[in-house]
Design a protein around this motif. Structure first.
Motif: not given
Length: 72
Positions: A42-49
């Motif tokens: 989920p950290m990668w998704v947060r960075i993407g957002f």
């Protein structure tokens, strides 16, 4: 078979459809739910957002809010 082939992924993908993950989420659980659905951290998704919000002049923030209101 190498050691990398035997390791299980850190996040196992959910096969039941997309759901918000409020237990692991920071705000509404959208990024944690997306990470769970696609089997990524989920950290990668947060960075993407965050990057999408900055580079897209706030468009991703509206998408995030729409997902939070529509899902679950």
């Amino acid at each position: 078979m190498s050691n990398l082939d035997r390791q299980r992924p850190a996040v196992a993908p959910s096969r039941q459809g997309f759901r918000l993950d409020k237990g692991n989420g920071k705000v509404f659980g959208v990024c944690a739910g997306i990470g769970d659905y696609f089997g990524i951290e989920p950290m990668w998704v947060r960075i993407g957002f965050a990057a999408g919000t900055i580079l897209g002049f706030g468009t991703f923030a509206l998408v995030y809010l729409a997902i939070a209101l529509i899902a679950d």
